[in-house]
Design a protein around this motif. Sequence first.
Motif, PDB file in Angstrom:
ATOM      1  N   ASP A 147       0.806  -1.036  -0.610  1.00  0.00           N
ATOM      2  CA  ASP A 147      -0.250  -0.283   0.094  1.00  0.00           C
ATOM      3  C   ASP A 147       1.168   1.336   0.220  1.00  0.00           C
ATOM      4  N   LEU A 196       3.596   1.680  -2.027  1.00  0.00           N
ATOM      5  CA  LEU A 196       4.226   1.995  -2.881  1.00  0.00           C
ATOM      6  C   LEU A 196       4.481   3.194  -3.263  1.00  0.00           C
ATOM      7  N   PRO A 197       2.477   4.194  -3.704  1.00  0.00           N
ATOM      8  CA  PRO A 197       2.738   5.378  -4.279  1.00  0.00           C
ATOM      9  C   PRO A 197       3.557   5.886  -3.140  1.00  0.00           C
ATOM     10  N   ILE A 247       6.939   6.153  -3.943  1.00  0.00           N
ATOM     11  CA  ILE A 247       7.655   6.658  -5.725  1.00  0.00           C
ATOM     12  C   ILE A 247       7.400   8.300  -4.896  1.00  0.00           C
ATOM     13  N   LYS A 248       6.516   9.081  -4.897  1.00  0.00           N
ATOM     14  CA  LYS A 248       6.442   9.857  -4.827  1.00  0.00           C
ATOM     15  C   LYS A 248       6.802  10.889  -3.816  1.00  0.00           C
ATOM     16  N   VAL A 307      -3.904  -0.021  -9.306  1.00  0.00           N
ATOM     17  CA  VAL A 307      -2.050   0.387  -8.648  1.00  0.00           C
ATOM     18  C   VAL A 307      -1.923   1.157  -9.366  1.00  0.00           C
ATOM     19  N   GLN A 324      -3.323   2.124 -11.996  1.00  0.00           N
ATOM     20  CA  GLN A 324      -3.649   4.242 -12.393  1.00  0.00           C
ATOM     21  C   GLN A 324      -3.505   5.150 -11.244  1.00  0.00           C
ATOM     22  N   GLU A 325      -3.041   4.384  -9.625  1.00  0.00           N
ATOM     23  CA  GLU A 325      -2.650   5.298  -8.657  1.00  0.00           C
ATOM     24  C   GLU A 325      -1.552   6.269  -9.590  1.00  0.00           C
ATOM     25  N   LEU A 326      -0.412   4.862 -10.501  1.00  0.00           N
ATOM     26  CA  LEU A 326       0.978   5.470 -10.762  1.00  0.00           C
ATOM     27  C   LEU A 326       0.920   6.097 -11.501  1.00  0.00           C
ATOM     28  N   ARG A 327      -0.076   5.704 -12.821  1.00  0.00           N
ATOM     29  CA  ARG A 327       0.095   6.607 -14.209  1.00  0.00           C
ATOM     30  C   ARG A 327      -1.082   8.468 -13.057  1.00  0.00           C
ATOM     31  N   THR A 328      -1.287   8.092 -12.729  1.00  0.00           N
ATOM     32  CA  THR A 328      -1.370   9.640 -11.924  1.00  0.00           C
ATOM     33  C   THR A 328      -1.474  10.539 -11.392  1.00  0.00           C
ATOM     34  N   ILE A 329       0.284  10.223 -10.971  1.00  0.00           N
ATOM     35  CA  ILE A 329       1.591  10.585 -10.593  1.00  0.00           C
ATOM     36  C   ILE A 329       2.298  11.137 -12.122  1.00  0.00           C
TER      37      ILE A 329
END
Length: 771
Positions: A614, A616-617, A620-621, A653, A655-660
Amino acid sequence: MTEPTPHPPAADASRRHWLHQLVEPGVLFPGLALLTLTAIWLVTLDLVEREYTAAEQRAAALTADLAETYEAQVVRALREIDTTLKLVRYSLDERPPQRVLDELGQQGMLPPTLLFEVRISDAAGNVIASTHPSSAPQSVITAAEGEGMQVALPRQQASGADSQLAFSRRLTTADEPAPAVVSVLVSAAHFVSGYELDTLGVQGVLAVAGEEDTFLVRRTGDTIHTGEPVDYANLVNGSGALGDPAQLRVNEWDDVHRYLVARALFEFPVAIVVGLSRSEQMAAASALQRDYYWRALLVTLAFLVVLTMLGRLSWKLRRAQASVLEERLDHARRAEYLAFHDNLTELPNRAYFSRLLTHGMQHARRYDKHLALLFLDLDRFKAINDSLGHDAGDELLQEVSLRLGRAVRESDTVARLGGDEFVVLLPEIHDQEQVHQVANKILAAISAPFTLAGQEFRITVSIGIALYPADGEDEQTLMKHADVAMYHAKEEGKNNAQFYSEQLKSDSLERLALESSLRKALERREFRLYYQSKLDMATGRVIGMEALLRWQHPELGLILPKQFIPLAEENGLIIPIGRWVIHTACRQNIAWQQAGFPALSMAVNLSARQFLDDGLPGDIKSALQATGMPPQLLEVEITESMMMVDMPRAVSVLQELRTIGVRIAIDDFGTGYSSLSKLQALPLDTIKIDGSFIHDLLDNAVDRSLTEAIIDLGKRLGLTVVAEGVESAEQIAYLRRHACDQVQGFYMHEPQPADEAAISLQRRIDNVFPC
């Protein structure tokens, strides 16, 4: 109320006498013998019938599968030819036709001249332009009658492997008085090659039939014919839909019984024909039939011998004693069953299996036999259990137990030790190959998809194998060594079987020591990142780097990821290690930019546990904010198998990374299970062709076909296609011809530490790599 009339004493005595006669050994045992032998032979005949039926079904299904593969091959070839015809048709203008063909050939827009010849003919069939002008004969191709593609054998060609097929389209409309024709000529053998004799058989058939009642090409075994007459309408009549099994037919051209699929192609005026000889396909079933009859005969003889011995002793038994004994035995069996079987799967439990194993070892020791113990542990079971719940996990364990029972022999024993651990006992084995075959059947059975909670899942199993008496002469030792071998199978990538060896024992001790060192490696700063460049095929310039993790152990030296990543996955250390990799890679990217290098993409690999974490995003941020690296320069790489564990969560997951703002790539593409529909649902930017396909690219037609298909798939989905493991200039040239976007591999740049990678990067900038 009328009282019942009592039976006469004489009648009761007569009835008791007949009952007594029926249980006399002279009557009872012959009757039982007759019933038993009848049952044995009825079962034998039923097994023979079932094997024959199953063999016919397999042969029909095999023919259908081969037909689907062959149809796809022919359709792809015809589409490429039709594309060429249309290209030439629409490229013609006021220029001379030969000049148009020469220009298209120079631009690489025509098929290889080694296999294909493109011609332009006038209304009389005279060749006026050709990609083989020096060898083009006259009056070969006449004007096609329709607007679509036409196919025929050129008039001067004789039947045989050297014959050519001509595919043509009109260059002018149907109402013009002198229609011209563009044609593509290719060897007829091109459409029936690529299949080994082991697959097709000596009497197997591959053919392409034309609507003009002619076999354009037919291959039987290794012999190729062209131009033979055939009743096209009768051939394709009753052709099943895609996926239907083949039909058993007598072929009119050689009177051979075959499982046949003849299917007209929707887009083209031809039909494909695939047939496998019934006699060849049923040979194994016939041999099995003889084997069954011999077994039934031997069992019959053995039964008669045993029956004779029992008959001599049967007079000592009494009905009352037998009844009491049977009741006691039934009660004992029921109590024993409840005590020694697993409640969930109804398999023998640990206690019962311990007894069976001890008995099996005693038997093997007494008669100088060998046995094998297989220790099984399901891969990724915890992830399914945690994500879908324990009910789904129990359902999965029940299905696994059923599949294990179907995968082993009747004489083998399957038991559940607890959790997701199973064991299989194979008595009286002769060699390791026999055990290896059983293990492969188990791997295949478990790897088939499961449907749980309305979703399709795939799991695998790791198998450790210990042999008695070579790997242990007591239960505890044999179980321990099988367990060690199972952990070695997990270290080898899971979904495989490994035999125990003394080396594994020492490796297990080394593994414990390595795990202990791994816990301190991060705080001691023993991890290193190596970098490998990615080159753009169009410009030959470096456009990105991939960060690869290494462990610089103070005593063991440089350790590769495959030796410690599985350990980190098991003990949870992969999360902080992965966080360090992301931060370090981003920091190095910014350092290179500050040193004057151009802005390059930086790729990092995510492990399965890290991908589902959970945090991971947030990691990365944090890395992007701390280093100031633009998100679009970071690319995370995942594998197909990681997504298949929990598809909805994987999509969330990603899609959340793509949002970043980071880019997403699928690594080792082509080795997993992802379908096209699932691939379309994922927010991806890049697919990376696995290096195993590139390694034998130039020598293996299957690898070439898969590579071209992946490149074409990536282009159609608008993704960047990267080829991994490139090791030669010839591979570079091939990939460039097929429009691969990027490449990486030892041929351009081996993984190097940051300082050495910077030197190599500067050389690439000063001298563009020749793609």
